[in-house]
Write a protein that holds these residues in place. Structure first.
Motif, PDB file in Angstrom:
ATOM      1  N   VAL A 195       0.511  -1.065   0.216  1.00 52.34           N
ATOM      2  CA  VAL A 195      -0.181  -0.352   0.178  1.00 52.34           C
ATOM      3  C   VAL A 195       0.778   0.858   0.105  1.00 52.34           C
ATOM      4  CG1 VAL A 195      -1.486   1.653   1.524  1.00 52.34           C
ATOM      5  CG2 VAL A 195      -2.195  -0.875   1.349  1.00 52.34           C
ATOM      6  N   ASN A 196       2.181   1.327   0.379  1.00 54.48           N
ATOM      7  CA  ASN A 196       2.915   2.360   1.325  1.00 54.48           C
ATOM      8  C   ASN A 196       3.622   2.532  -0.600  1.00 54.48           C
ATOM      9  OD1 ASN A 196       2.625   4.511   3.583  1.00 54.48           O
ATOM     10  ND2 ASN A 196       2.759   2.045   3.975  1.00 54.48           N
ATOM     11  N   VAL A 197       3.904   1.549  -1.092  1.00 54.88           N
ATOM     12  CA  VAL A 197       4.401   2.161  -2.642  1.00 54.88           C
ATOM     13  C   VAL A 197       4.193   2.554  -3.166  1.00 54.88           C
ATOM     14  CG1 VAL A 197       5.380   0.654  -3.416  1.00 54.88           C
ATOM     15  CG2 VAL A 197       6.472   0.184  -2.145  1.00 54.88           C
ATOM     16  N   ILE A 198       2.596   1.665  -3.727  1.00 53.29           N
ATOM     17  CA  ILE A 198       1.647   2.632  -4.064  1.00 53.29           C
ATOM     18  C   ILE A 198       1.220   3.933  -4.122  1.00 53.29           C
ATOM     19  CG2 ILE A 198      -1.073   2.342  -5.070  1.00 53.29           C
ATOM     20  CD1 ILE A 198      -0.735  -0.967  -4.524  1.00 53.29           C
ATOM     21  N   ASN A 199       1.554   4.251  -2.807  1.00 55.72           N
ATOM     22  CA  ASN A 199       1.294   5.039  -2.352  1.00 55.72           C
ATOM     23  C   ASN A 199       1.900   7.128  -2.723  1.00 55.72           C
ATOM     24  OD1 ASN A 199      -0.032   7.619  -0.608  1.00 55.72           O
ATOM     25  ND2 ASN A 199       1.555   7.526   0.460  1.00 55.72           N
ATOM     26  N   ARG A 200       3.295   5.949  -2.292  1.00 55.71           N
ATOM     27  CA  ARG A 200       5.021   7.274  -2.431  1.00 55.71           C
ATOM     28  C   ARG A 200       4.618   7.377  -4.722  1.00 55.71           C
ATOM     29  NH1 ARG A 200       8.386   6.933   1.798  1.00 55.71           N
ATOM     30  NH2 ARG A 200       7.098   7.102   3.610  1.00 55.71           N
ATOM     31  N   LEU A 201       4.296   6.288  -5.493  1.00 56.23           N
ATOM     32  CA  LEU A 201       4.718   6.361  -6.891  1.00 56.23           C
ATOM     33  C   LEU A 201       3.653   7.396  -7.172  1.00 56.23           C
ATOM     34  CD1 LEU A 201       5.392   3.080  -8.062  1.00 56.23           C
ATOM     35  CD2 LEU A 201       7.146   4.901  -7.578  1.00 56.23           C
ATOM     36  N   SER A 202       2.490   7.132  -6.861  1.00 55.68           N
ATOM     37  CA  SER A 202       1.160   8.180  -6.650  1.00 55.68           C
ATOM     38  C   SER A 202       1.351   9.547  -6.688  1.00 55.68           C
ATOM     39  CB  SER A 202      -0.549   7.412  -5.666  1.00 55.68           C
ATOM     40  OG  SER A 202      -0.242   6.387  -6.232  1.00 55.68           O
ATOM     41  N   LYS A 203       2.268   9.324  -5.440  1.00 56.62           N
ATOM     42  CA  LYS A 203       2.465  11.134  -5.033  1.00 56.62           C
ATOM     43  C   LYS A 203       3.450  11.472  -6.136  1.00 56.62           C
ATOM     44  CE  LYS A 203       2.047  10.854  -0.371  1.00 56.62           C
ATOM     45  NZ  LYS A 203       0.684  11.814  -0.751  1.00 56.62           N
ATOM     46  N   PHE A 204       4.337  10.846  -6.642  1.00 61.26           N
ATOM     47  CA  PHE A 204       5.934  11.132  -7.650  1.00 61.26           C
ATOM     48  C   PHE A 204       4.839  11.304  -8.987  1.00 61.26           C
ATOM     49  CE2 PHE A 204       7.978   9.243 -11.183  1.00 61.26           C
ATOM     50  CZ  PHE A 204       9.670  10.360 -11.136  1.00 61.26           C
ATOM     51  N   ALA A 205       3.588  10.256  -9.217  1.00 67.36           N
ATOM     52  CA  ALA A 205       3.098  10.809 -10.937  1.00 67.36           C
ATOM     53  C   ALA A 205       2.582  11.953 -11.212  1.00 67.36           C
ATOM     54  CB  ALA A 205       1.995   9.428 -10.650  1.00 67.36           C
ATOM     55  N   LEU A 206       2.012  12.504  -9.892  1.00 68.02           N
ATOM     56  CA  LEU A 206       1.147  13.421  -9.811  1.00 68.02           C
ATOM     57  C   LEU A 206       2.006  14.601  -9.526  1.00 68.02           C
ATOM     58  CD1 LEU A 206      -1.728  12.780  -7.006  1.00 68.02           C
ATOM     59  CD2 LEU A 206      -2.346  13.378  -9.608  1.00 68.02           C
ATOM     60  N   ALA A 207       3.347  14.356  -8.820  1.00 62.99           N
ATOM     61  CA  ALA A 207       4.266  15.812  -9.019  1.00 62.99           C
ATOM     62  C   ALA A 207       4.904  15.723 -10.509  1.00 62.99           C
ATOM     63  CB  ALA A 207       5.561  15.675  -8.207  1.00 62.99           C
ATOM     64  N   TYR A 208       4.533  15.077 -11.444  1.00 65.21           N
ATOM     65  CA  TYR A 208       5.267  14.917 -13.027  1.00 65.21           C
ATOM     66  C   TYR A 208       4.527  14.264 -13.821  1.00 65.21           C
ATOM     67  CZ  TYR A 208       9.774  15.181 -10.358  1.00 65.21           C
ATOM     68  OH  TYR A 208      10.737  15.964  -9.579  1.00 65.21           O
ATOM     69  N   LYS A 209       2.899  14.324 -13.643  1.00 63.03           N
ATOM     70  CA  LYS A 209       2.019  14.060 -14.818  1.00 63.03           C
ATOM     71  C   LYS A 209       2.977  15.374 -15.952  1.00 63.03           C
ATOM     72  CE  LYS A 209      -1.484  17.405 -12.389  1.00 63.03           C
ATOM     73  NZ  LYS A 209      -1.311  17.954 -13.642  1.00 63.03           N
ATOM     74  N   ASP A 210       2.880  16.187 -15.878  1.00 59.34           N
ATOM     75  CA  ASP A 210       3.131  17.253 -16.780  1.00 59.34           C
ATOM     76  C   ASP A 210       4.663  17.794 -17.752  1.00 59.34           C
ATOM     77  OD1 ASP A 210       0.177  18.531 -16.333  1.00 59.34           O
ATOM     78  OD2 ASP A 210       0.935  19.207 -14.941  1.00 59.34           O
ATOM     79  N   LEU A 211       5.417  16.820 -16.721  1.00 61.28           N
ATOM     80  CA  LEU A 211       6.675  16.740 -17.567  1.00 61.28           C
ATOM     81  C   LEU A 211       6.623  16.277 -18.208  1.00 61.28           C
ATOM     82  CD1 LEU A 211       9.287  18.033 -16.534  1.00 61.28           C
ATOM     83  CD2 LEU A 211      10.064  16.248 -16.093  1.00 61.28           C
ATOM     84  N   PRO A 212       7.171  16.487 -19.405  1.00 62.85           N
ATOM     85  CA  PRO A 212       7.432  15.515 -20.930  1.00 62.85           C
ATOM     86  C   PRO A 212       8.725  14.906 -21.057  1.00 62.85           C
ATOM     87  CG  PRO A 212       6.375  18.088 -21.436  1.00 62.85           C
ATOM     88  CD  PRO A 212       6.820  17.936 -19.927  1.00 62.85           C
ATOM     89  N   THR A 213       8.540  13.781 -21.866  1.00 68.08           N
ATOM     90  CA  THR A 213       9.485  12.503 -21.699  1.00 68.08           C
ATOM     91  C   THR A 213       9.253  11.738 -22.528  1.00 68.08           C
ATOM     92  OG1 THR A 213      11.052  11.168 -20.182  1.00 68.08           O
ATOM     93  CG2 THR A 213       9.169  10.634 -19.963  1.00 68.08           C
TER      94      THR A 213
END
Length: 482
Positions: free
Chosen positions: A133-151
């Motif tokens: 659960v905590n791995v998913i939670n941390r990666l979800s915060k990461f995903a939101l933080a970089y949702k707009d950064l093109p790569t």
């Protein structure tokens, strides 16, 4: 453990204390004692109070946690009788003299060994689920933080259409959500073997209760209830079906595939210098190459994930070769593979949580790589812009084709930068759109719905999946000494 003896790295180097404790000798033998106490209580409550005294119950309750001295005494006894359960019956009886004659009354060895294993399976899942659960939670915060950064996206590890850093993380999270679903299903499907006798017929207990089958069924139900389970498997031989082990280990092995993929992506991105796992100030990457920043945590995840995946075959083979009511060729391998699977999954999740808590992104490197590839990807946009200015699609296509090959030659044969846009700016044919080139090359216009997809996925899909587990979420920074 003595330094003169081999100790598995799973417990001595990597796994958490809590998971190691589940499969420890002390917990195993103390759980056997709890099972003997539970059986005695249930038998006494159903009419065997003339056989099982209150003093026997009291003595057993006082000595549920086995001591180091008793573990050693049981080893000595086992060397004599060549039977681990009977050795512990003997030692427990010496500790509880009032109960010595009724410990294990009516039971077969698998009453303690199998029921204990099922308790351990459930307890182990109760440790893993919060970590996942905590791995998913941390990666979800990461995903939101970089949702707009093109790569730059990759297919076949060749440059493809753009995505965003956050959207890529959603691919990892989605698989972890499936693992969480599988974990919860497996955990809730675990029952007890219960009180079934030597071949599953309950014959010994039917004798104890003078042919009263209803009391035997009630005994089974009472033991299950006292041990905090919802049900016992209705049919068993001497053991519970080893197919249960397949169902318990399969989600762990599937998690291994998920984590190997995530860690491999991180390792590849580390090579590209776009993203890195945490790297501490005093950490040494190489004994020879002082500049190295090796992705050693991700490499560890990959290494252990391969081991985890291989353990599924142990449970499959064991379940498939059991003869009739049981054979003992399941015993040694299960003592190794089941603890190994849970210890390995525990290590993988702890390491992945550490990685997810400190991922470092390098936007400038990402931007530079986009600039090197985007001109080729923008050619269709450039053609459409020229057509909107009155040009011919076929004529524009030919101009772009020639310039693209020239630019590709500079990159591949001369080792230079992609200068396609500079060539377009110098060719008068494209003058009508010179002022539009910056907007035509804006990376954010090439990512499609990636930002919106990421936001919806995290705020809806992930939020709904984690809602029942919010009491497990810990947003404090994960320690880096993993």
């Amino acid at each position: 453990m003595s330094n003169d003896k081999y100790a598995t790295p799973l417990s001595s180097r990597y796994a958490s204390d809590e998971m190691s404790a589940v499969f420890s000798l002390r917990n195993r033998f103390s759980t056997w004692r709890k099972l003997w106490l539970t059986l005695a209580k249930a038998e006494r409550s159903l009419g065997l109070d003339d056989v099982i005294s209150e003093e026997a119950i009291e003595q057993m309750e006082k000595h549920l946690i086995i001591t180091d001295e008793e573990i050693e005494a049981a080893k000595v006894e086992e060397a004599i009788v060549r039977h681990d359960v009977m050795a512990h019956v003997h030692v427990f009886g010496e500790t509880c003299p009032a109960a010595s004659g009724i410990i294990h009354l009516g039971a077969t060895s698998c009453y303690v060994t199998d029921n204990a294993d099922l308790i351990f399976l459930r307890d182990a899942y109760d440790i893993l689920i919060p970590k996942l659960v905590n791995v998913i939670n941390r990666l979800s915060k990461f995903a939101l933080a970089y949702k707009d950064l093109p790569t730059l996206g990759w297919t076949h590890f060749q440059p493809a259409q753009l995505t965003t850093v956050g959207k890529r993380a959603t691919l990892w999270i989605q698989e972890l959500l499936w693992d969480l679903r599988n974990f919860q299903r497996a955990r809730n499907d675990i029952g007890l073997r219960g009180v079934k006798g030597t071949t599953g017929t309950q014959a010994s207990f039917l004798s104890l209760f003078k042919g009263d089958g209803e009391k035997v069924e009630e005994l089974d139900e009472k033991v299950v209830e006292l041990l905090g389970f919802e049900f016992a498997y209705p049919c068993t031989g001497q053991t519970y079906s080893r197919k249960i082990d397949i169902d318990a280990l399969a989600p762990l092995c599937s998690l291994g595939a998920t984590c190997h993929k995530i860690a491999t992506d991180i390792r590849l991105l580390a090579n590209l210098k776009e993203l890195e796992e945490p790297f501490e100030k005093t950490q040494i990457g190489s004994s020879a190459m002082a500049y190295k920043r090796n992705p050693m945590r991700s490499e560890r995840v990959c290494s252990l994930s391969r081991h985890l995946g291989s353990l599924f075959n142990d449970s499959f083979q064991t379940a498939s070769v059991q003869w009739f009511e049981r054979t003992l060729d399941d015993s040694a391998i299960r003592r190794i593979s089941i603890p190994s699977a849970f210890l390995t999954a525990d290590i993988i999740l702890s390491t992945l949580l550490n990685i997810a808590s400190g991922l470092v992104v390098y936007p400038k490197v990402i931007e530079r790589r986009i600039k090197s590839e985007l001109p080729f990807m923008a050619t269709e946009n450039i053609i459409m812009a020229m057509v909107s200015k009155g040009g011919s699609r076929q004529d524009c296509h030919e101009h772009i084709r020639v310039l693209s090959h020239q630019a590709a030659s500079v990159v591949k044969e001369q080792g230079g930068d992609n200068d396609l846009i500079e060539r377009i700016k110098k060719e008068e044919y494209f003058e009508p759109i010179w002022n539009n080139l910056d907007s035509l090359l804006d990376p954010s216009t090439f990512v499609g719905r990636a930002p919106a997809q990421t936001e919806k996925f995290v705020n809806k899909t992930v939020a709904q999946a984690l809602a029942p587990f919010q009491h497990y979420v810990n947003d404090k920074d994960s320690k880096l000494n993993v």
